[in-house]
Design a protein around this motif. Structure first.
Motif, mmCIF file in Angstrom:
data_model
loop_
_atom_site.group_PDB
_atom_site.id
_atom_site.type_symbol
_atom_site.label_atom_id
_atom_site.label_comp_id
_atom_site.label_asym_id
_atom_site.label_seq_id
_atom_site.Cartn_x
_atom_site.Cartn_y
_atom_site.Cartn_z
ATOM 1 N N TRP A 103 -1.843 -6.831 -6.338
ATOM 2 C CA TRP A 103 -1.441 -7.416 -5.330
ATOM 3 C C TRP A 103 -2.614 -8.496 -5.159
ATOM 4 N N GLY A 104 -2.529 -9.596 -4.403
ATOM 5 C CA GLY A 104 -3.316 -10.655 -3.984
ATOM 6 C C GLY A 104 -2.938 -11.661 -3.158
ATOM 7 N N TYR A 145 -14.732 -5.367 0.223
ATOM 8 C CA TYR A 145 -14.121 -4.833 1.315
ATOM 9 C C TYR A 145 -13.254 -3.703 0.908
ATOM 10 N N VAL A 146 -12.317 -4.069 0.164
ATOM 11 C CA VAL A 146 -11.473 -3.033 -0.724
ATOM 12 C C VAL A 146 -12.332 -1.815 -1.446
ATOM 13 N N ILE A 185 -5.907 -0.149 2.815
ATOM 14 C CA ILE A 185 -6.340 -1.053 3.966
ATOM 15 C C ILE A 185 -5.447 -2.006 4.685
ATOM 16 N N ALA A 186 -4.092 -1.893 4.443
ATOM 17 C CA ALA A 186 -3.095 -2.812 4.990
ATOM 18 C C ALA A 186 -2.581 -1.920 6.394
ATOM 19 N N ASP A 242 -1.137 -6.920 7.805
ATOM 20 C CA ASP A 242 -2.345 -7.496 7.875
ATOM 21 C C ASP A 242 -3.148 -6.813 6.907
ATOM 22 N N ALA A 243 -3.200 -7.426 5.824
ATOM 23 C CA ALA A 243 -3.902 -7.223 4.536
ATOM 24 C C ALA A 243 -5.016 -8.063 4.358
ATOM 25 N N THR A 244 -5.213 -9.312 4.746
ATOM 26 C CA THR A 244 -5.879 -10.556 4.467
ATOM 27 C C THR A 244 -7.060 -10.528 5.343
#
Ligand SMILES: *Cc1c(COP(=O)(O)O)cnc(C)c1O
Length: 375
Positions: A86-87, A102-103, A252-253, A263-265
């Protein structure tokens, strides 16, 4: 409505000054040999890649389909597992570093972060933002992480998960930390909970194309990687790409009804033009284009090192680096060629746009100064 004459002049002045300062530019890792004119019509639209590029959104004035292609392209180059990636396209390498850390912190809230003293300043800022504990590890003289010191530091905190930031091209000497070695150290010490983030802002764009291939990617043990788009590839606006393992980002999403996406960014609204620019560059260059740029840059770097040495200057570079390091030259030369200088050392970075002619001009300046000061 028109601009006032004075404002019009201000604009023109700025244009000329930018044109001029771009000419002599050897000290920072930014490519300027791009032509995105075909994309100009897109500047008329408010592109916004709000939310997660891999899930649908109700905001559809976007370039998310291209963004996914960009992420997948780099995931391929960095040998990630296609079903676990993912990115997204970031605002630059620093944001990607923040994201990776953060991850890591969400995964291991009690983790200790380790990075070497040659690490880019964005990491120090990011660990402060994330409020995580960290240890600064020593660097070897070439800028690479001192693995013995890492071993000692990890051993000292062995009850805590280890989060390592590996530099894939340090800012001053372009040293690359060996992620296979780092992974090996963690496994040998039986530190089961560990995470390796690669800060490949500079070298991620060409590391896959040099021989021998440095150990820096997913096959070599990393969990996430950040690169800059405006460095090796080149783009009019800063940009970057971050890639993490999908399982990790799922933690974290959060789904947000208002944008019809998750919202994952880091930021909410996201640049919709930069993914388009990167997509365009990738399609135009292809893997072959990347290889050619790499070969050209390495050849110019080797030429520059040789030329400086011929003048008796103690120049050196790391294996397959585009960065040549040497004792700082005069203020005049540093200013004219915009050479980044730290602790008495300067460097030249032979990005793909740097030509033999520019190097010759630079060398002539250095030579002239040496002659005049000798009189
Ligand atoms: C440039 C750079 C960064 C920061 O990237 P930006 O794109 O400027 O945010 C981080 N780490 C290294 C090693 C860099 O060279």
């Amino acid at each position: 409505m028109k601009l006032h004459a004075a404002e019009q002049q201000q604009l023109e002045q700025l244009y000329l000054s930018i044109q001029n300062t771009t000419q002599n530019f050897l000290g920072y890792p930014v490519s300027k040999d791009f032509d995105y004119s075909e994309l100009m019509p897109f500047l008329q639209y408010p592109l916004n890649n709000l939310g997660d590029p891999f899930s649908e959104s109700t905001y559809r004035v976007d370039s998310r389909a291209m963004e996914r292609e960009v992420v997948n392209f780099f995931a391929g180059l960095f040998r990630a597992h296609t079903d676990d990636i993912w990115g997204y396209v970031t605002n630059g390498g620093s944001e990607g570093n923040l994201y990776g850390l953060y991850v890591a912190r969400e995964l291991y809230s009690k983790g200790m972060v380790y990075f070497s003293e040659a690490t880019h300043y964005s990491i120090q800022k990011n660990v402060t933002l994330l409020n995580v504990d960290y240890v600064i590890v020593k660097s070897l003289p070439n800028g690479e992480m001192d693995y013995e010191d890492l071993k000692d530091a990890v051993g000292y905190h062995r009850h805590r998960p280890a989060i390592i930031v590996a530099n894939i091209g340090t800012t001053m000497t372009e040293a690359k930390d060996d992620t296979k070695k780092i992974k090996g150290i963690l496994e040998n010490m039986a530190i089961e909970k560990h995470y390796i983030h690669a800060d490949a802002a500079l070298a991620g764009g060409f590391a896959p194309f040099v021989t021998p291939r440095p150990a820096f990617d997913f096959e070599d043990g990393i969990d996430s990687i950040s690169i800059s788009g405006h460095k090796f590839i080149g783009s009019p606006m800063p940009s970057g790409v971050v890639i993490v393992k999908k399982d990790n980002r799922d933690r974290i999403a959060r789904r947000i009804a208002y944008i019809g996406s998750s919202d994952a960014t880091i930021t909410g609204s996201r640049n919709g033009h930069t993914p388009l620019f990167l997509w365009y560059a990738i399609k135009k260059l292809g893997v072959d284009g990347f290889k050619k740029r790499t070969e050209h840059s390495l050849a110019v770097a080797s030429y520059t090192e040789k030329k400086l040495k011929e003048l008796g200057i103690k120049a050196w570079r790391n294996p397959n680096a585009l960065t040549i390091v040497f004792p700082a030259l005069s203020e005049t030369i540093i200013n004219k060629w915009q050479l980044a200088t730290e602790k008495g050392q300067s460097h030249i970075i032979c990005m793909p746009n740097v030509s033999y002619e520019q190097i010759n001009e630079f060398i002539a300046d250095v030579e002239l100064e040496m002659c005049t000061s000798a009189i």
